[in-house]
Design a protein around this motif. Structure first.
Motif, PDB file in Angstrom:
ATOM      1  N   THR A 192       0.039  72.499  -6.173  1.00 16.39           N
ATOM      2  CA  THR A 192       0.612  71.621  -5.063  1.00 16.39           C
ATOM      3  C   THR A 192       2.326  71.318  -4.829  1.00 16.39           C
ATOM      4  OG1 THR A 192       0.981  69.179  -5.695  1.00 16.39           O
ATOM      5  CG2 THR A 192      -1.791  70.045  -5.424  1.00 16.39           C
ATOM      6  N   GLY A 193       2.814  71.244  -4.019  1.00 17.19           N
ATOM      7  CA  GLY A 193       3.740  71.263  -3.143  1.00 17.19           C
ATOM      8  C   GLY A 193       4.777  70.239  -3.596  1.00 17.19           C
ATOM      9  N   ASP A 194       3.151  69.229  -3.862  1.00 12.96           N
ATOM     10  CA  ASP A 194       4.067  67.875  -4.770  1.00 12.96           C
ATOM     11  C   ASP A 194       4.524  67.835  -6.101  1.00 12.96           C
ATOM     12  OD1 ASP A 194       3.980  66.326  -2.386  1.00 12.96           O
ATOM     13  OD2 ASP A 194       2.340  65.526  -3.221  1.00 12.96           O
ATOM     14  N   GLU A 195       3.495  68.773  -6.816  1.00 14.12           N
ATOM     15  CA  GLU A 195       3.844  69.195  -7.976  1.00 14.12           C
ATOM     16  C   GLU A 195       4.393  69.329  -8.173  1.00 14.12           C
ATOM     17  OE1 GLU A 195      -0.874  68.892  -9.936  1.00 14.12           O
ATOM     18  OE2 GLU A 195      -0.349  70.632  -9.033  1.00 14.12           O
ATOM     19  N   ILE A 196       4.832  70.978  -7.502  1.00 12.69           N
ATOM     20  CA  ILE A 196       6.073  71.822  -7.433  1.00 12.69           C
ATOM     21  C   ILE A 196       7.944  71.266  -7.317  1.00 12.69           C
ATOM     22  CG2 ILE A 196       7.312  73.638  -6.276  1.00 12.69           C
ATOM     23  CD1 ILE A 196       4.330  74.887  -6.006  1.00 12.69           C
ATOM     24  N   MET A 197       7.375  70.231  -6.826  1.00 11.80           N
ATOM     25  CA  MET A 197       8.937  69.553  -5.794  1.00 11.80           C
ATOM     26  C   MET A 197       9.312  68.578  -7.586  1.00 11.80           C
ATOM     27  SD  MET A 197       9.138  68.789  -2.305  1.00 11.80           S
ATOM     28  CE  MET A 197       7.603  67.361  -2.379  1.00 11.80           C
TER      29      MET A 197
ATOM     30  N   ARG B 141      10.988  66.976 -13.059  1.00 15.03           N
ATOM     31  CA  ARG B 141      10.931  65.178 -13.997  1.00 15.03           C
ATOM     32  C   ARG B 141       9.642  64.685 -14.609  1.00 15.03           C
ATOM     33  NH1 ARG B 141      12.619  64.929  -8.429  1.00 15.03           N
ATOM     34  NH2 ARG B 141      10.574  64.145  -8.277  1.00 15.03           N
ATOM     35  N   LEU B 142       8.460  65.624 -14.676  1.00  9.03           N
ATOM     36  CA  LEU B 142       7.558  65.073 -15.220  1.00  9.03           C
ATOM     37  C   LEU B 142       7.549  64.873 -17.101  1.00  9.03           C
ATOM     38  CD1 LEU B 142       4.909  67.112 -12.812  1.00  9.03           C
ATOM     39  CD2 LEU B 142       4.806  64.703 -12.878  1.00  9.03           C
ATOM     40  N   SER B 143       6.521  64.079 -16.961  1.00 12.82           N
ATOM     41  CA  SER B 143       6.775  63.789 -19.016  1.00 12.82           C
ATOM     42  C   SER B 143       5.985  64.885 -19.483  1.00 12.82           C
ATOM     43  CB  SER B 143       6.013  62.657 -19.447  1.00 12.82           C
ATOM     44  OG  SER B 143       4.272  63.575 -18.671  1.00 12.82           O
ATOM     45  N   PRO B 144       6.518  65.362 -20.312  1.00 11.32           N
ATOM     46  CA  PRO B 144       5.369  66.386 -21.298  1.00 11.32           C
ATOM     47  C   PRO B 144       3.760  66.676 -21.295  1.00 11.32           C
ATOM     48  CG  PRO B 144       7.219  66.240 -22.952  1.00 11.32           C
ATOM     49  CD  PRO B 144       7.034  65.271 -21.213  1.00 11.32           C
TER      50      PRO B 144
ATOM     51  N   SER C 293      25.889  81.897 -39.194  1.00 15.89           N
ATOM     52  CA  SER C 293      23.943  81.583 -38.116  1.00 15.89           C
ATOM     53  C   SER C 293      24.594  80.731 -37.260  1.00 15.89           C
ATOM     54  CB  SER C 293      23.337  81.346 -39.738  1.00 15.89           C
ATOM     55  OG  SER C 293      23.120  79.698 -39.387  1.00 15.89           O
ATOM     56  N   TYR C 294      23.765  80.670 -36.396  1.00 10.36           N
ATOM     57  CA  TYR C 294      24.148  79.636 -34.997  1.00 10.36           C
ATOM     58  C   TYR C 294      22.868  79.108 -34.637  1.00 10.36           C
ATOM     59  CZ  TYR C 294      28.586  82.154 -34.230  1.00 10.36           C
ATOM     60  OH  TYR C 294      29.899  83.032 -34.089  1.00 10.36           O
ATOM     61  N   ASP C 295      23.103  78.117 -34.515  1.00  4.89           N
ATOM     62  CA  ASP C 295      21.729  77.388 -33.983  1.00  4.89           C
ATOM     63  C   ASP C 295      21.696  77.960 -32.741  1.00  4.89           C
ATOM     64  OD1 ASP C 295      21.315  76.160 -36.707  1.00  4.89           O
ATOM     65  OD2 ASP C 295      22.322  74.132 -36.011  1.00  4.89           O
ATOM     66  N   VAL C 296      20.229  78.224 -32.195  1.00  4.11           N
ATOM     67  CA  VAL C 296      20.199  78.387 -30.867  1.00  4.11           C
ATOM     68  C   VAL C 296      19.357  77.519 -30.769  1.00  4.11           C
ATOM     69  CG1 VAL C 296      18.961  80.024 -29.527  1.00  4.11           C
ATOM     70  CG2 VAL C 296      19.816  80.665 -31.402  1.00  4.11           C
ATOM     71  N   TRP C 297      20.289  76.835 -28.759  1.00  6.27           N
ATOM     72  CA  TRP C 297      19.514  75.489 -28.232  1.00  6.27           C
ATOM     73  C   TRP C 297      18.105  75.654 -27.664  1.00  6.27           C
ATOM     74  CZ3 TRP C 297      18.810  74.296 -22.875  1.00  6.27           C
ATOM     75  CH2 TRP C 297      19.313  73.222 -22.942  1.00  6.27           C
ATOM     76  N   SER C 298      17.158  74.808 -28.153  1.00  2.00           N
ATOM     77  CA  SER C 298      15.862  75.133 -27.038  1.00  2.00           C
ATOM     78  C   SER C 298      15.616  74.386 -26.910  1.00  2.00           C
ATOM     79  CB  SER C 298      15.122  75.894 -27.836  1.00  2.00           C
ATOM     80  OG  SER C 298      14.460  75.194 -29.120  1.00  2.00           O
ATOM     81  N   ARG C 299      14.203  74.589 -25.614  1.00  2.67           N
ATOM     82  CA  ARG C 299      13.798  72.290 -25.101  1.00  2.67           C
ATOM     83  C   ARG C 299      12.462  73.406 -25.960  1.00  2.67           C
ATOM     84  NH1 ARG C 299      15.731  71.964 -18.945  1.00  2.67           N
ATOM     85  NH2 ARG C 299      14.840  70.241 -19.425  1.00  2.67           N
ATOM     86  N   ASP C 300      12.366  71.893 -26.289  1.00  2.00           N
ATOM     87  CA  ASP C 300      10.471  71.790 -26.451  1.00  2.00           C
ATOM     88  C   ASP C 300       9.926  71.112 -25.167  1.00  2.00           C
ATOM     89  OD1 ASP C 300       8.352  71.988 -28.218  1.00  2.00           O
ATOM     90  OD2 ASP C 300       8.386  70.485 -29.454  1.00  2.00           O
ATOM     91  N   GLU C 301       9.303  72.008 -23.909  1.00  2.00           N
ATOM     92  CA  GLU C 301       8.545  71.217 -23.026  1.00  2.00           C
ATOM     93  C   GLU C 301       7.717  72.035 -22.446  1.00  2.00           C
ATOM     94  OE1 GLU C 301      11.585  71.052 -19.428  1.00  2.00           O
ATOM     95  OE2 GLU C 301      11.925  69.716 -21.145  1.00  2.00           O
ATOM     96  N   ILE C 302       6.784  71.787 -21.954  1.00  2.00           N
ATOM     97  CA  ILE C 302       6.158  73.508 -21.307  1.00  2.00           C
ATOM     98  C   ILE C 302       7.221  73.564 -19.886  1.00  2.00           C
ATOM     99  CG2 ILE C 302       4.071  73.549 -20.193  1.00  2.00           C
ATOM    100  CD1 ILE C 302       2.799  71.239 -21.661  1.00  2.00           C
ATOM    101  N   VAL C 303       7.092  74.968 -20.188  1.00  2.00           N
ATOM    102  CA  VAL C 303       7.769  75.553 -19.152  1.00  2.00           C
ATOM    103  C   VAL C 303       7.244  75.725 -18.045  1.00  2.00           C
ATOM    104  CG1 VAL C 303       9.329  77.701 -20.433  1.00  2.00           C
ATOM    105  CG2 VAL C 303       6.518  77.720 -19.757  1.00  2.00           C
ATOM    106  N   SER C 304       7.604  75.733 -16.700  1.00  2.00           N
ATOM    107  CA  SER C 304       6.779  75.762 -15.258  1.00  2.00           C
ATOM    108  C   SER C 304       5.479  77.094 -15.137  1.00  2.00           C
ATOM    109  CB  SER C 304       7.841  76.074 -14.109  1.00  2.00           C
ATOM    110  OG  SER C 304       7.690  76.584 -12.910  1.00  2.00           O
TER     111      SER C 304
END
Length: 79
Positions: A34-39, A43-46, A2-13
């Motif tokens: 907004t354009g700023d939020e997209i950019m 870098r934003l926290s969860p 078995s392999y440990d699958v790497w995953s990220r525990d964060e909110i996707v775009s």
């Protein structure tokens, strides 16, 4: 084996590949950020991402409904 699958525990775009900033509302017509939020999204926290995600449904109403585009213009011209 078995392999440990790497995953990220964060909110996707919320991007859905309909990328165009509305001229008047100043938000993307696809994801409502907004354009700023997209950019800065990567870098934003969860917590900051969750706050934005919670606001997105209410932003949809700020974009005026389409008037029919080219088909409506042709109908008016010929009509």
């Amino acid at each position: 084996m078995s392999y440990d699958v790497w995953s990220r525990d964060e909110i996707v775009s919320p991007c859905n590949n309909i990328c165009m900033i509305h001229r008047d509302a100043k938000i993307c017509v696809g994801c409502y950020r907004t354009g700023d939020e997209i950019m800065i999204w990567s870098r934003l926290s969860p917590e900051a991402r969750r706050a934005i995600m919670d606001e997105l449904p209410s932003r949809a109403a700020t974009i005026p409904a389409r008037r029919g585009g080219r088909a409506a213009r042709l109908k008016q011209r010929d009509g």
